[in-house]
Design a protein around this motif. Structure first.
Motif, PDB file in Angstrom:
ATOM      1  N   ALA A  96       0.865  -1.049  -0.162  1.00 34.65           N
ATOM      2  CA  ALA A  96       0.060   0.047   0.057  1.00 34.65           C
ATOM      3  C   ALA A  96       0.958   1.108   0.101  1.00 34.65           C
ATOM      4  O   ALA A  96       0.539   2.358  -0.458  1.00 34.65           O
ATOM      5  N   PHE A  97       2.151   1.144   0.686  1.00 31.07           N
ATOM      6  CA  PHE A  97       3.179   2.252   0.684  1.00 31.07           C
ATOM      7  C   PHE A  97       3.305   2.620  -0.882  1.00 31.07           C
ATOM      8  O   PHE A  97       3.645   3.796  -1.157  1.00 31.07           O
ATOM      9  N   ASP A  98       3.338   1.569  -1.951  1.00 30.70           N
ATOM     10  CA  ASP A  98       3.800   2.085  -3.159  1.00 30.70           C
ATOM     11  C   ASP A  98       2.788   3.000  -3.908  1.00 30.70           C
ATOM     12  O   ASP A  98       2.918   3.420  -4.923  1.00 30.70           O
ATOM     13  N   VAL A  99       1.477   3.022  -3.290  1.00 27.31           N
ATOM     14  CA  VAL A  99       0.509   3.723  -3.620  1.00 27.31           C
ATOM     15  C   VAL A  99      -0.136   5.007  -2.975  1.00 27.31           C
ATOM     16  O   VAL A  99      -1.023   5.736  -3.435  1.00 27.31           O
ATOM     17  N   CYS A 100       0.646   5.166  -1.954  1.00 30.15           N
ATOM     18  CA  CYS A 100       0.209   6.247  -1.025  1.00 30.15           C
ATOM     19  C   CYS A 100       0.721   7.438  -1.652  1.00 30.15           C
ATOM     20  O   CYS A 100       1.681   7.791  -2.387  1.00 30.15           O
TER      21      CYS A 100
END
Length: 253
Positions: free
Chosen positions: A129-133
């Motif tokens: 999810a970090f990669d699309v925050c």
């Protein structure tokens, strides 16, 4: 391996045989899940319990993701995730893998704090999810504040090599306060280069091969897994690929 600077490899698996393969290869952890073709989904409770029983030396870290798609979860979904975290802990898992974003795609402080608290001493990984925050640097600071054990990231790119510069920056910012674990097309043939470019000590990969399907008889109906080549049925953990990745990582470390 007891060296604090030693490499640690995590393998994403969907079967008990995958757990055994990762253990035999010397992996540190498995990310236990189902649905890897959609990025991974929460495994069933019986699967988690059985994985803990057959694990050997490898640690069981359970992915908690209730559905495919984005990471903006409703209140009901957050409650379900929390419940699965508790069940994983009660089953004897070593850790969980979670991640919630808010409506602005920022790291959701309240929801993630609730999940870390529910883990009660287990290691907690914040997943991709970090990669699309919305803001990776503000998001990274928030993960530090929330007390996550590690962050799984491809550097916000499809390929770990394309995201290497951001991963290296995060490793520097972490200053050993959180483990930054690299993923995204990692294999034995690029592991050393990834380590050199990023400085990570943790690598993650779901190393899989397609399994041939049975005969179709006289039906056009198929339940083959999404993404498998024609004539194949589903993917399974690749024992040779996992062993090669672990060997490459350990020799580079």
């Amino acid at each position: 391996m007891t060296d604090a600077r030693a490499m640690r490899v995590e393998i994403g698996v969907e079967t008990l045989e995958g757990v055994r393969i990762a253990d035999a290869a010397g992996a540190k952890r498995v990310e236990l899940c189902t649905g890897l073709s959609v990025g991974g989904l929460t495994p069933g409770g019986a699967f988690v319990e059985a994985a803990v029983q057959v694990a050997g030396d490898v640690e069981i870290h359970v992915l908690i993701r209730p559905r495919p798609g984005d990471f903006r979860y409703s209140a009901d979904e957050v409650r379900l995730i929390r419940g699965e975290v508790i069940r994983a802990r009660e089953a004897g898992a070593h850790g969980v893998v979670v991640g919630v974003l808010d409506e602005e795609d920022q790291i959701d402080a309240a929801a993630n704090a609730e999940l870390v608290a529910a883990a009660e001493g287990m290691e907690v990984t914040f997943h991709r999810a970090f990669d699309v925050c919305a803001d990776p640097y503000a998001g990274f600071d928030r993960l530090l504040e929330l007390g996550f054990t590690r962050l799984l990231t491809s550097g916000r790119q499809m390929s770990v090599l394309d995201g290497a510069s951001l991963i290296a920056r995060l490793v520097s910012l972490a200053d050993d306060r959180i483990q930054v674990m690299a993923c995204g097309g990692l294999r034995a043939d690029n592991a050393r280069r990834v380590i050199e470019l990023t400085g990570v000590r943790d690598l993650h990969a779901a190393v899989r091969i397609p399994v041939p399907g049975g005969s179709q008889q006289d039906s056009d109906v198929t339940f083959a897994e999404f993404g498998v080549p024609s004539g194949f049925d589903h993917f399974e953990t690749d024992a040779d690929g996992v062993a090669a990745l672990c060997e490459a990582a350990f020799s580079a470390g």
